[in-house]
Write a protein that holds these residues in place. Structure first.
Motif, mmCIF file in Angstrom:
data_model
loop_
_atom_site.group_PDB
_atom_site.id
_atom_site.type_symbol
_atom_site.label_atom_id
_atom_site.label_comp_id
_atom_site.label_asym_id
_atom_site.label_seq_id
_atom_site.Cartn_x
_atom_site.Cartn_y
_atom_site.Cartn_z
ATOM 1 N N VAL A 135 0.837 -1.206 0.000
ATOM 2 C CA VAL A 135 0.000 0.000 0.000
ATOM 3 C C VAL A 135 0.872 1.256 0.000
ATOM 4 N N ALA A 136 1.904 1.279 0.862
ATOM 5 C CA ALA A 136 2.781 2.449 0.943
ATOM 6 C C ALA A 136 3.507 2.682 -0.379
ATOM 7 N N GLY A 137 3.982 1.612 -1.000
ATOM 8 C CA GLY A 137 4.681 1.759 -2.273
ATOM 9 C C GLY A 137 3.765 2.259 -3.375
ATOM 10 N N HIS A 138 2.524 1.758 -3.415
ATOM 11 C CA HIS A 138 1.574 2.214 -4.436
ATOM 12 C C HIS A 138 1.233 3.686 -4.255
ATOM 13 N N VAL A 139 1.148 4.139 -3.014
ATOM 14 C CA VAL A 139 0.853 5.549 -2.752
ATOM 15 C C VAL A 139 1.898 6.445 -3.411
ATOM 16 N N VAL A 140 3.168 6.091 -3.245
ATOM 17 C CA VAL A 140 4.247 6.895 -3.827
ATOM 18 C C VAL A 140 4.186 6.854 -5.344
ATOM 19 N N ARG A 141 3.973 5.684 -5.919
ATOM 20 C CA ARG A 141 3.960 5.567 -7.389
ATOM 21 C C ARG A 141 2.774 6.279 -8.021
ATOM 22 N N LEU A 149 -0.296 15.973 -4.995
ATOM 23 C CA LEU A 149 -0.955 14.677 -5.061
ATOM 24 C C LEU A 149 -0.244 13.672 -4.159
ATOM 25 N N LEU A 150 1.069 13.762 -4.101
ATOM 26 C CA LEU A 150 1.832 12.874 -3.219
ATOM 27 C C LEU A 150 1.433 13.104 -1.764
ATOM 28 N N LEU A 151 1.347 14.365 -1.351
ATOM 29 C CA LEU A 151 0.952 14.674 0.020
ATOM 30 C C LEU A 151 -0.446 14.128 0.316
ATOM 31 N N LEU A 152 -1.384 14.345 -0.612
ATOM 32 C CA LEU A 152 -2.750 13.869 -0.410
ATOM 33 C C LEU A 152 -2.797 12.346 -0.289
ATOM 34 N N LEU A 153 -2.077 11.665 -1.182
ATOM 35 C CA LEU A 153 -2.070 10.203 -1.149
ATOM 36 C C LEU A 153 -1.364 9.663 0.090
ATOM 37 N N VAL A 154 -0.307 10.330 0.521
ATOM 38 C CA VAL A 154 0.391 9.906 1.737
ATOM 39 C C VAL A 154 -0.541 9.998 2.941
ATOM 40 N N MET A 155 -1.252 11.119 3.077
ATOM 41 C CA MET A 155 -2.164 11.279 4.208
ATOM 42 C C MET A 155 -3.279 10.242 4.154
ATOM 43 N N ALA A 159 -3.569 6.991 6.716
ATOM 44 C CA ALA A 159 -4.821 6.954 7.478
ATOM 45 C C ALA A 159 -5.548 5.628 7.252
ATOM 46 N N PHE A 160 -5.563 5.156 6.005
ATOM 47 C CA PHE A 160 -6.203 3.871 5.711
ATOM 48 C C PHE A 160 -5.516 2.737 6.466
ATOM 49 N N LEU A 161 -4.199 2.737 6.471
ATOM 50 C CA LEU A 161 -3.487 1.701 7.219
ATOM 51 C C LEU A 161 -3.782 1.789 8.709
ATOM 52 N N SER A 162 -3.871 3.011 9.243
ATOM 53 C CA SER A 162 -4.107 3.188 10.673
ATOM 54 C C SER A 162 -5.514 2.792 11.090
ATOM 55 N N MET A 165 -4.579 -1.111 11.566
ATOM 56 C CA MET A 165 -3.358 -1.574 12.198
ATOM 57 C C MET A 165 -2.784 -0.466 13.077
ATOM 58 N N SER A 166 -1.709 -0.777 13.797
ATOM 59 C CA SER A 166 -1.058 0.184 14.668
ATOM 60 C C SER A 166 -0.650 1.433 13.909
ATOM 61 N N ASN A 167 -0.916 2.605 14.508
ATOM 62 C CA ASN A 167 -0.503 3.830 13.824
ATOM 63 C C ASN A 167 1.011 3.967 13.770
ATOM 64 N N VAL A 168 1.708 3.314 14.715
ATOM 65 C CA VAL A 168 3.172 3.307 14.671
ATOM 66 C C VAL A 168 3.653 2.540 13.443
ATOM 67 N N ALA A 169 3.093 1.349 13.228
ATOM 68 C CA ALA A 169 3.489 0.546 12.078
ATOM 69 C C ALA A 169 3.100 1.230 10.775
ATOM 70 N N ALA A 170 1.913 1.849 10.737
ATOM 71 C CA ALA A 170 1.469 2.539 9.521
ATOM 72 C C ALA A 170 2.413 3.694 9.176
ATOM 73 N N ALA A 171 2.764 4.495 10.194
ATOM 74 C CA ALA A 171 3.688 5.602 9.958
ATOM 75 C C ALA A 171 5.063 5.097 9.535
ATOM 76 N N ALA A 172 5.529 4.012 10.156
ATOM 77 C CA ALA A 172 6.846 3.478 9.833
ATOM 78 C C ALA A 172 6.905 2.989 8.386
ATOM 79 N N MET A 173 5.862 2.299 7.940
ATOM 80 C CA MET A 173 5.832 1.810 6.555
ATOM 81 C C MET A 173 5.847 2.969 5.564
ATOM 82 N N MET A 174 5.056 4.010 5.850
ATOM 83 C CA MET A 174 4.997 5.137 4.928
ATOM 84 C C MET A 174 6.313 5.906 4.929
#
Length: 468
Positions: A135-141, A149-155, A159-162, A165-174
């Motif tokens: 998911v994180a890789g697709h957001v960047v691509r 658009l990158l900022l919007l997709l990152v947020m 948020a979708f991952l969080s 799942m843990s917000n720590v893990a979601a932030a770490a992956m992104m």
């Protein structure tokens, strides 16, 4: 999956958890222990001189010490839960059979724990088979090098991952997916702080959207069950639009602060297709979410669906025996302790006694709810949000006994975001170079706006969906 202030247990599948106090510097390492000592001393004085009767006195001592430990976070979050479950039958059991061990253990045996167990199992499966990194890789691509658009997709992506799942893990992956872009950004460029703010805000607000998104949500669902059963769909009817709106406001504030433009050179990495097992996990996760959302149609409770997903993942070989140890048992114990604390406060009459002398009956209902939401946000900005919810939800239900009350308090806990020490994602962003003043400039307006929105519209929206 945890909301601000809550840190999961470490596992080989995710980075070492970041303390909510990370980034505050060595000078503040003494502050929390000092606050804990002062808090315990204050609790002892209240138990000795204010509480009337042995039951109330001992309940104040047990509950107060556990709250101090939760709010100051000087020990792992599951330790106060174990203390509560052990001390209550020892100190109160001889006085009343309702406080003996079987009864106390029954307090924390809530169906919401099974719901969270399913969520944690889905999280471990997603991390084991690379769904979160995908998911994180697709957001960047998908941004195609356009900063806005990158900022919007990152947020949106974090948020979708969080939500699941843990917000720590979601932030770490992104952050891992963004690291090549962050490192390539010139010194002083607006892109780096903008993206770091986006990661922090997305991780903080994503946990509001689902019942399994954070510890306060679990406490709210459990407390609301005394008045009305809260389904997955009913929670998301309020929380998902609120999450989207807060993300949109955050996106606008970040753009106002940082004028993003031009193009970004993306890392040259070919997308990695999901393995067969990864697609199987995706299928189980999607089926579980659909079943959660369609609960009003088929009538199968969300915890039963979560239990079924857990059985499928372990029974189908998608998770192995050793993965059982990677589930976030610490947070499950924390939630069980929060639920048990609420039961202790109710059974002992502490909440009713605390409010007996307060002249709040003349206040308008809207003013009472608004005050509770603001207090929840302020306390969560400085301390554990689950500890804050454990303290405030029983008080709130005494003032306004309705299912919607506990949900609004839980929403307020998710707005405590303006400081580096407020949430683990904030600390992670600061660790990557984000200045604390940038968090303040964006976080305080968002906290105030969120509290205002929930206070003015939250109860009405919940009533529209049948929650009193």
């Amino acid at each position: 999956m945890l909301a601000p202030g809550d840190v999961p247990a470490a596992s080989p599948l995710q980075p070492e958890p970041v303390s909510a106090s990370t980034g505050a510097g060595p000078r503040r390492h003494w502050l929390r222990p000092l606050l804990a000592v002062a808090g315990v001393a204050a609790v002892a004085l209240v138990a000795a001189f204010w509480a009337e009767g042995p039951v109330a006195s001992r309940a104040v001592l047990i509950g107060g010490v556990c709250l101090v430990l939760w709010l100051t976070e000087v020990v792992p979050p599951f330790v106060p839960s174990l203390l509560l479950l052990g001390a209550t039958p020892v100190l109160l059991g001889p006085l009343d059979a309702d406080y003996r061990l079987p009864a106390v253990l029954a307090w924390g045996a809530d169906p919401v724990l099974v719901l969270f167990l399913g969520g944690f199992t889905l999280e471990v499966a997603a991390m084991r088979h690379g769904l979160d990194a995908s998911v994180a890789g697709h957001v960047v691509r998908l941004s195609r090098g356009r900063p806005r658009l990158l900022l919007l997709l990152v947020m949106g992506g974090v948020a979708f991952l969080s939500m699941w799942m843990s917000n720590v893990a979601a932030a770490a992956m992104m952050l891992a997916a963004l690291r090549p872009i962050l490192q390539a950004a010139p010194a002083g460029a607006a892109l780096r702080p903008a993206l770091l703010l986006g990661v922090a805000l997305g991780a903080n607000f994503g946990g509001m959207a689902t019942p399994v998104g954070s510890g306060p949500n679990a406490l709210a669902v459990s407390a609301a069950s005394a008045y009305s059963r809260v389904t997955f769909a009913e929670w998301m009817a309020l929380a998902l639009p609120l999450t989207a709106l807060m993300l949109a406001l955050g996106f606008g504030l970040v753009l106002l602060r940082f004028r993003l433009g031009g193009r970004v050179e993306l890392p040259a990495q070919a997308p990695r297709p999901l393995s067969r097992s990864g697609r199987a996990v995706l299928g189980v996760s999607a089926a579980c979410v659909v079943a959660w959302l369609s609960e009003p149609l088929h009538g199968v409770p969300a915890p039963v669906v979560a239990l079924g997903a857990t059985v499928l993942l372990f029974g189908g070989g998608l998770l192995e025996r050793e993965d059982l140890g990677k589930l976030d048992w610490s947070t499950l114990l924390l939630i069980a302790g929060g639920i048990s604390l609420g039961r202790l406060m109710e059974h002992s009459g502490l909440v009713a006694g605390a409010l007996a002398g307060a002249d709040l009956g003349g206040w308008p209902v809207a003013a009472q709810l608004a005050g509770l939401v603001v207090v929840a946000a302020v306390l969560s900005a400085l301390m554990s949000n689950t500890g804050t919810a454990a303290l405030l939800i029983p008080l709130a239900l005494q003032l306004q006994p309705a299912a919607s009350t506990s949900i609004l308090v839980a929403m307020g806990c998710s707005f405590g975001i303006p400081f580096v020490i407020s949430t683990p994602p904030n600390a992670m962003a600061a660790g990557e170079g984000l200045d604390s003043s940038e968090l303040l400039r964006v976080g305080i307006p968002l906290m105030l706006a969120g509290c205002l929105l929930v206070s003015l519209t939250g109860a009405t929206v919940l009533h529209l969906f049948g929650l009193p």
